[in-house]
Design a protein around this motif. Structure first.
Motif, PDB file in Angstrom:
ATOM      1  N   GLU A  40      20.414  35.484  -9.063  1.00 38.58           N
ATOM      2  CA  GLU A  40      20.937  35.344 -10.323  1.00 38.58           C
ATOM      3  C   GLU A  40      20.181  34.532 -11.269  1.00 38.58           C
ATOM      4  OE1 GLU A  40      24.723  33.224 -10.577  1.00 38.58           O
ATOM      5  OE2 GLU A  40      25.042  34.022 -12.612  1.00 38.58           O
ATOM      6  N   PHE A  82      25.257  40.253  -8.496  1.00 34.62           N
ATOM      7  CA  PHE A  82      24.412  39.321  -7.693  1.00 34.62           C
ATOM      8  C   PHE A  82      24.855  39.174  -6.320  1.00 34.62           C
ATOM      9  CE2 PHE A  82      24.913  37.494 -12.012  1.00 34.62           C
ATOM     10  CZ  PHE A  82      23.944  38.043 -12.438  1.00 34.62           C
ATOM     11  N   ILE A  83      23.863  39.901  -5.399  1.00 34.34           N
ATOM     12  CA  ILE A  83      24.325  40.103  -4.031  1.00 34.34           C
ATOM     13  C   ILE A  83      23.056  39.265  -3.536  1.00 34.34           C
ATOM     14  CG2 ILE A  83      24.524  41.578  -2.179  1.00 34.34           C
ATOM     15  CD1 ILE A  83      25.527  43.699  -4.286  1.00 34.34           C
ATOM     16  N   THR A  84      23.142  38.227  -2.782  1.00 29.01           N
ATOM     17  CA  THR A  84      22.123  37.304  -2.216  1.00 29.01           C
ATOM     18  C   THR A  84      21.811  37.580  -0.837  1.00 29.01           C
ATOM     19  OG1 THR A  84      23.966  35.619  -2.153  1.00 29.01           O
ATOM     20  CG2 THR A  84      22.043  35.046  -3.782  1.00 29.01           C
ATOM     21  N   ASP A  85      23.004  38.122  -0.061  1.00 24.69           N
ATOM     22  CA  ASP A  85      22.653  38.385   1.359  1.00 24.69           C
ATOM     23  C   ASP A  85      21.945  39.937   1.471  1.00 24.69           C
ATOM     24  OD1 ASP A  85      23.685  37.488   4.074  1.00 24.69           O
ATOM     25  OD2 ASP A  85      23.820  39.504   4.043  1.00 24.69           O
ATOM     26  N   SER A  86      20.728  39.899   2.070  1.00 25.86           N
ATOM     27  CA  SER A  86      20.159  41.133   1.945  1.00 25.86           C
ATOM     28  C   SER A  86      20.828  42.068   2.927  1.00 25.86           C
ATOM     29  CB  SER A  86      18.637  40.982   2.381  1.00 25.86           C
ATOM     30  OG  SER A  86      18.624  40.369   3.725  1.00 25.86           O
ATOM     31  N   ALA A  87      21.667  41.738   3.879  1.00 21.65           N
ATOM     32  CA  ALA A  87      22.025  42.722   4.816  1.00 21.65           C
ATOM     33  C   ALA A  87      23.221  43.298   3.888  1.00 21.65           C
ATOM     34  CB  ALA A  87      22.833  42.125   6.044  1.00 21.65           C
ATOM     35  N   GLN A  88      24.027  42.547   3.172  1.00 22.33           N
ATOM     36  CA  GLN A  88      25.086  42.809   2.288  1.00 22.33           C
ATOM     37  C   GLN A  88      24.625  43.818   1.140  1.00 22.33           C
ATOM     38  OE1 GLN A  88      27.891  43.028   3.267  1.00 22.33           O
ATOM     39  NE2 GLN A  88      29.010  41.242   2.568  1.00 22.33           N
ATOM     40  N   GLY A 148      27.652  33.824 -11.292  1.00 21.93           N
ATOM     41  CA  GLY A 148      27.947  33.768 -10.067  1.00 21.93           C
ATOM     42  C   GLY A 148      28.370  35.151  -9.800  1.00 21.93           C
TER      43      GLY A 148
END
Lengths: 321, 573, 361
Positions: B41, B252-258, B227
């Motif tokens: 973000e 905003f999706i910080t986890d790359s697997a997600q 957020g």
């Protein structure tokens, strides 16, 4: 496990005396989960120690450009050894996952044990001092304990780690070169996990202090230190042993959390935690990269929790028949 | 056991009811929406800050005078024509200064309906010119090189800016003319002595009022739920091509697997900027196509070639010898590494300069371990009985090899370590957080404090102009007197410094080309920069929503202008 | 009772002060927040120095701490450098030294005692507002997770205690040990993989992977509920294990105690005994357990919120830590610490209220 003891003071009555440890051991043996846990843990410790006799650390760090990400059981070509079978497959740099599990496991378990030792030492010492001396000492130590308890452990740990994670040098310990972050992780986990034990120890000491044998020792002028170590310490050993066991498991899993959040042990030093974290991107296509570290973390912690549960039951004074 | 069964049954019912509710409630959407996942973000939307994700968000709602397409060709947006020497819009005046004259297109409106005139461009000039108006705007040399701004008396859409001396890169330099923000929003604030950062314009949150974000672009920023996401809606006053979607949502999706999971189940339609090694995983998703857009960054192996930082513990003066530095390049099979670790067909660059500037005969240092060994022998670094290169009692077994925390770079490190071991050079791998590695001299940066010998990272080349940076000039060498310098490799060549100064003041033409060629050669001959791979920006798009061809054709390839032609993206047919 | 509560509150004050000192000290250890903000390298040194000074980062440490508490609107700062050429001449002593001697601005902060927690460096908004945005999201997740945990934990624990060492008990015990021994992120990502990715592949109704609402704009309650399932599951999986173990143990203890034996002797049915008497006994320590857990939930589940992109407190915390935003971190930690103290107090009071054996002292 019984011994026949002819006591000098009671020559007329020969009785069977079971020491508290013998009783505890018998009860522990009956706790099926605990026995299973002991075997699992023993097997894992064998794996990470005896494994080093078969594979050197250098072999674990060996990269293979044309044998990357090979699934378990596949045969890949090694330029020195020819065709070799990879039991647990290889990672993105073509390194043997099996050997990485052995050496990573050593670090994970070492982190668990050493941070437990720090935590137990701090917790016992602070609890003892605070309970035995009372007064200003108690007030000071108790408020430190309470302050630390008022901030959730993971949050405290993360704030502390952020202060130390930039040191990326390596140190040599027992012939292995490891990242200095290992030491920080150990110190920080140890320093943020002693509070509950110290409270338990303190309350035990408070009640023991009033008991006759301590009062008697004081009356005949035994020094404080001697009382603490000779009379109080042995009597609080049960909660300490349980806390120590469970502490190892908690520390291993905490290290994995720190790795996940980017504050854990830094590569090139491998731990089960950071290997697991690096593998979660490819849950399906590279399943062996998370299944093995995940399995080792879970089964080690599980075994430790079983053992801790067994010990708690076995050492519980209330349930001694 | 009855109770257990009942309990299980009830919870199973609840869960499945909720699931079904969710599945059916998403039906019946009238508006067309495109969902693009952002991995980070942006902390704020201050204009012209160089934070990547701030710039990416900006490229949805703001357009500038001109921009560059996927082939880095310039095209006009707000101007009637691109200024050039030929059309007389770039001229040298009597004092020898460069004057660029720009005419805005007629009829353009800000997103709140106010007309766009040269007066708007003036306020942006004022902000960039006067340091007291903002502390965050990236000005580069703007206040120093700009002499004058004036609006044509007869035409409120025409203005000119005077740059000091001959300023050939007026269209591409960071100091180029710009016109991004409206005078009627910022003018009064600046006149009152306020600073740009205090404007509510740039601050998100639950009560974020998108209407304040007045700009000129295909979309306007309507919501920014910190957020969570940003929501862009079509700008009714946009006169460019009609964008294909009514709304663009940016979660905003910080986890790359997600991020990948979200694309798999169709929660997002576009995932971008993911690392190369995930390409097979993204490509494996049903209805998803992956696209690589070549970028301006090249990961390279950097060598600390200067005297500062030498110690006998880390190879003494070895790296000061160009033969040793050349040998290092020959010892590593860089093409195979790129092929295996990144993707087939990835370019391994010969020079830091963009490929269009390479002289045709500029050689690539191919993998040749024998030549490497020979060069090392010639330089006096011969194998000792342990198989390590040694000279005058100093061994080459402990070079400090640093990089950032990045799986691909870390793997590169491991393989390079082995390649170098083959020729008798030992390296010690260190992985350092980017904030420490790249920090300035006074902030204790690893590079700038010379605590390294080899490094892997990327330093973007100027893809549009042939000028270089202080990072390759003698005056850039960091020291207590020069704490902001960033030439820790210590490439210092007086002729090169001179050439760069000449290039910066020579108008395009054969004369300049010759200067550029000489500079590129000198830079290459330093042997302190060995390219590893030209980095690409990866996009994964859901082909049921977006036409992948339109993404491949209309995507910016500079550092953070990837969505600068989002209005040309097409919905899947 | 009132006296007791007041005394406990007064006792808590020095504790809170100590906590703030600890946190403040720790954050100072973490390095320079300005350097960590990734501020554009092209911002000039003078601008940076000005901003640092204006933000009070150049004040002496104890003064920074006092400013955080009491504000700095009474404190006069000299911000502009001395441009007097005399400074360049090292042979003379300049009148004003490094700065020009004119007070530029008094500070604008009011201090936490007056409800001002400062301005977030990252968001450039008052910290209170930032937290107001996030806290409700965390409360939604936390209350769902806590309710699920208590309900399922109690139910499973009771069933297990009803038939100790039965097949059900053994399965539940083993399962709870296994989940308790797994890292939460592994549980969460595997749950997403199965219930979202694989379920979709198998053509079953599948759950959303992350986020609080549908990015396509549906902000309905249904949407929220469905998106709560996976985060709640991963949060609760571990806690249910702990709760059911706890309930089982304390119920077994109660069942074996004298008064239950008496109740049985009087002919009460087994189920009634368990439900009413044994559970009542076991519920007292449960209150303490819950009260101790609530603040941890308030702090947000750092890991779960990160994985599920849940815009709550935990995610705010970890983002603020990686970007080093001290005003947010200070306020956040203080909030959590205050709630720990508060819920501890509440637990003690409730405990004393429901259990007649406890007296206020």
């Amino acid at each position: 496990m019984t011994t026949k003891v002819a006591s000098l003071r009671q020559p007329e009555n020969e009785v069977e005396v079971h020491s508290i440890w013998q009783i505890a051991f018998r009860r522990y043996r009956k706790h099926r989960m605990a026995v299973l846990g002991t075997f699992i843990l023993f097997a894992i410790i064998l794996f990470v120690t005896v494994g080093t006799l078969f594979y050197s650390e250098a072999a674990g760090n060996k990269t293979r450009l044309r044998g990357r990400e090979a699934p378990p059981g596949s045969i890949i070509q090694d330029r020195d050894l020819g065709d070799i079978r990879m039991i647990m497959g290889t990672d993105a740099a073509g390194r043997d996952v099996l050997i990485r599990m052995i050496y990573g496991g050593q670090i994970s378990i070492a982190i668990g044990v050493t941070s437990m030792i720090i935590s137990i030492t701090l917790g016992t010492l602070i609890g003892l001092l605070s309970g035995y001396f009372g007064g200003v000492v108690d007030r000071f130590l108790s408020s430190v304990t309470e302050v630390m308890l008022s901030i959730p452990a993971l949050i405290l740990l993360l704030v502390l780690s952020s202060a130390f994670r930039e040191d990326t040098t390596t140190v040599e310990i027992f012939g292995r070169t490891i990242s200095r972050t290992v030491i920080y992780v150990v110190l920080l986990i140890g320093a943020t996990s002693w509070m509950r034990l110290s409270r338990i120890v303190r309350s035990q000491v408070l009640s023991l202090k009033e008991q006759e044998f301590v009062q008697a020792a004081r009356a005949i002028g035994v020094r404080d230190l001697a009382i603490v170590f000779r009379h109080l310490l042995p009597n609080i050993i049960a909660p300490v042993v349980v806390a120590a066991t469970l502490g190892i498991g908690t520390a291993i899993i905490t290290e994995a959390y720190l790795s996940f959040l980017g504050f854990g042990v830094q590569p090139p030093t491998a731990t089960w935690g950071n290997i697991l974290n690096g593998a979660l991107n490819q849950v399906e296509s590279r399943w062996w990269l998370w299944v093995f570290p995940g399995f080792f973390i879970t089964s080690t912690v599980l075994a430790i929790n079983f053992i801790g549960d067994g010990l708690r039951d076995a050492l519980d004074p209330r349930s001694i028949e | 056991m009855k109770k257990v069964t009942r309990l299980t049954l009830v919870s199973a019912l609840i869960i499945s009811a909720l699931t079904l509710m969710g599945v059916f409630s998403t039906a019946a959407q009238e508006e067309s929406v495109l969902v693009i996942g952002f991995e980070q973000e942006p902390p704020n939307l201050w204009p012209l800050n160089t934070l990547t994700y701030g710039g990416l968000a900006e490229s949805f709602y703001s357009r500038d005078l001109w921009d560059w397409d996927v082939n880095r060709e310039i095209y006009p947006i707000m101007v009637t024509e691109i200024p050039s020497v030929e059309n007389g819009r770039i001229a040298i005046n009597d004092e020898g200064n460069t004057v660029v004259t720009i005419t805005l297109r007629e009829g353009m409106l800000w997103s709140d309906g106010m007309p766009i005139t040269a007066a708007d461009c003036e306020i942006w000039h004022t902000i960039r010119f006067d340091r007291s108006t903002s502390t965050n705007v990236s000005r580069n040399a703007y206040p120093d090189v700009v002499l004058d701004f004036s609006i044509d008396e007869n035409d409120p859409l025409t203005f000119s800016i005077t740059y000091s001396g001959t300023f050939p890169d007026v269209l591409v330099a960071p100091e180029k003319p710009e016109c991004r923000y409206p005078a009627h929003v910022f003018g009064p604030m600046i006149e009152d002595g306020g600073i740009l950062e205090d404007s509510p314009y740039f601050v998100g949150g639950m009560d974020f009022d998108g209407l304040k974000t007045v700009s000129y672009g295909p979309y306007s920023l309507a919501e920014w739920n910190i957020g969570e996401n940003m929501v862009m809606v079509k700008n009714p006053n946009w006169d460019g091509p009609e964008p294909a979607w009514d709304r663009i949502v940016i979660p905003f999706i910080t986890d790359s697997a997600q991020m990948r999971n979200a694309l798999t189940v169709g929660e997002i339609d576009v995932a971008f900027g993911w690392s190369d090694n995930l390409q097979p995983d993204y490509a494996a998703i049903e209805n998803v196509e992956t696209i690589a857009i070549p970028g301006v960054y090249s990961d390279a192996l950097w060598i600390r070639m200067g005297e500062i930082g030498n110690s006998d513990e880390h190879g003494g003066t070895a790296l000061m010898d160009p033969r040793v530095r050349q040998a290092i390049a020959h010892a590593i099979d860089r093409r195979s590494l790129a092929e295996e670790l990144v993707a087939p067909g990835v370019m391994v660059p010969t020079s830091w300069y963009p490929p269009s500037l390479w002289p045709e005969d500029l050689p690539f240092l191919e993998y040749d371990p024998e030549l490497a060994a020979q060069l090392l022998d010639e330089a006096g670094w011969v194998l000792n009985e342990d198989g390590i290169r040694e000279k005058d009692g100093v061994t080459l077994d402990n070079l400090r090899f640093v990089t950032t925390e990045n799986e691909l770079r870390n793997n590169y490190q491991l393989f390079i370590q082995e390649y170098l071991a083959e020729v008798g050079i030992g390296v010690d791998i260190q992985i350092i957080p980017a904030t420490t590695l790249f920090a300035t001299f006074s902030d204790g940066g690893t590079l700038t404090n010379y605590q390294w010998d080899l490094a892997i990272f990327a330093n973007s080349a100027n893809a549009l102009a042939p000028t270089s940076y202080d990072d390759y000039k003698c005056k850039g060498i960091p020291s207590p007197e020069n704490p902001d310098g960033f030439n820790p490799w210590q490439f210092c060549n007086e002729r090169y410094d001179e050439l760069d100064a000449l290039i910066a003041t020579t108008l395009p033409g054969p004369e300049r080309d010759a200067l550029v060629e000489e500079a590129v050669r000198l830079h290459w001959e330093g042997f302190f920069w060995h390219g590893l791979r030209l980095r690409a920006t990866w996009f994964a798009v859901d082909t049921t929503v977006v036409n992948p061809e339109s993404v491949a054709n209309y995507t910016g390839s500079l550092a953070s202008n990837w969505f600068n032609q989002i209005e040309y993206w097409e919905a899947a047919s | 009772m009132t006296k007791y509560i007041i005394r406990r509150i007064i006792q808590a004050i020095p504790l809170l002060v100590l906590i703030t000192i600890l946190i403040f000290g720790l954050l100072k250890l973490s390095g320079d927040p300005f350097a960590a903000q990734m501020i554009d390298p092209n911002v000039s040194e003078e601008d940076m120095a000005y901003r640092r000074r204006a933000a009070g980062l150049d004040d002496p440490l104890p003064l920074q701490f006092i400013h955080w508490y009491l504000g700095d609107d009474w404190y006069q700062r000299d911000l502009r450098p001395n441009n007097d050429p005399c400074l360049a001449d090292s042979t003379v002593v300049c009148a004003w030294g490094e700065f020009d001697g004119e007070v530029d601005t008094p500070g604008t902060r009011k201090g936490i005692l007056r409800g001002d927690f400062g301005i977030s460096l990252r968001f450039q908004r008052p910290v209170v507002e930032v937290i107001q945005d996030r806290l409700p999201n965390t409360l939604i997740l936390a209350s769902t997770a806590l309710t699920t945990t208590i309900l399922l934990g109690v139910a499973i624990g009771m069933l297990a205690a009803l038939r100790p060492y039965s097949l059900f008990d053994n399965i539940v015990t083993t399962l709870s040990f296994v989940t308790f021994s797994m890292p939460i992120f592994l549980i969460a990502l595997l749950a997403v993989f199965v219930f979202s990715v694989k379920f979709k592949e198998w053509g079953l109704p599948y759950l959303p992977t992350q986020g609080m609402y549908d990015p396509r704009g549906d902000r309905s309650l249904d949407e929220l509920l469905i998106r709560l399932i996976l985060p709640t599951f991963s949060l609760a999986a571990i806690q249910i294990a702990a709760y059911s173990r706890f309930i089982r143990a304390s119920m077994l203890e109660a069942i074996n105690s004298d008064y239950i034996r008496t109740a049985r002797a009087k002919g009460l049915t087994n189920r009634r005994i368990v439900l009413v008497h044994a559970f009542k006994n076991a519920s007292f320590p449960l209150i303490t357990l819950v009260a101790l857990d609530i603040p941890a939930y308030l702090g947000g589940a750092v890991v779960t919120e990160t994985i599920f992109s849940w815009p709550g407190m935990g995610k705010l915390f970890i983002d603020s830590l990686t970007n080093l935003d001290p005003p947010i971190l200070l306020a956040f930690t203080l909030l959590v610490a205050v709630s720990v103290v508060f819920f501890q107090l509440l637990a003690d009071i409730v405990y004393a209220w429901v259990d007649p054996r406890v007296r206020y002292t």
